[in-house]
Design an enzyme around this catalytic site. Sequence first.
Site, mmCIF file in Angstrom:
data_model
loop_
_atom_site.group_PDB
_atom_site.id
_atom_site.type_symbol
_atom_site.label_atom_id
_atom_site.label_comp_id
_atom_site.label_asym_id
_atom_site.label_seq_id
_atom_site.Cartn_x
_atom_site.Cartn_y
_atom_site.Cartn_z
ATOM 1 N N CYS A 69 0.842 -1.201 0.000
ATOM 2 C CA CYS A 69 0.000 0.000 0.000
ATOM 3 C C CYS A 69 0.879 1.254 0.000
ATOM 4 C CB CYS A 69 -0.906 -0.057 1.231
ATOM 5 S SG CYS A 69 -1.590 1.508 1.753
ATOM 6 N N CYS A 72 0.182 3.901 2.666
ATOM 7 C CA CYS A 72 0.623 3.443 3.993
ATOM 8 C C CYS A 72 2.084 3.804 4.234
ATOM 9 C CB CYS A 72 0.458 1.928 4.121
ATOM 10 S SG CYS A 72 -1.243 1.360 4.011
#
Length: 146
Positions: A69, A72
């Site tokens: 991600c 993230c």
Amino acid sequence: MDDRGVILTCPTCGQRNRVPYGRSAKCGHCGSALPATNEQIEVPSAAAFDALVKDSKLPVVVDFWAPWCGPCRMVAPELAKVAAANAGRYAIVKVNTEALPELGDRYGIRSIPTMAVFSGGKEVARTSGARPAAPIAEFVRQAAGR
Ligand SMILES: [Zn+2]
């Protein structure tokens, strides 16, 4: 970190000490104060997560993330700033939803990054999406009341 606490290395003598979640402690070898657990702790298992949320005297901020991600990865350094500025006010941990899918399922995490605040063993707030340190700190302050 396991289901009973985190292992902190003494900055003075190098002794490794087990510290229960959400407490401060002294080194069992030389008596130096150990640093507050302001590093982001990667949760190793669902059992450890459950113990942390149940036993922590401090609100627990959980960053649900995954290695693939991109947002993230942008959140991680922002969260590190929040953790450093708020050591002792709350604990910040990371849950890798790829490594621990049962936690992602249990809490119905549909998008990441998602940050959730647990207090008194219960989830009290959550928010999704990447953001800088200041809005993260403000979200936690409102959710945790500190
Ligand atoms: Zn020591």
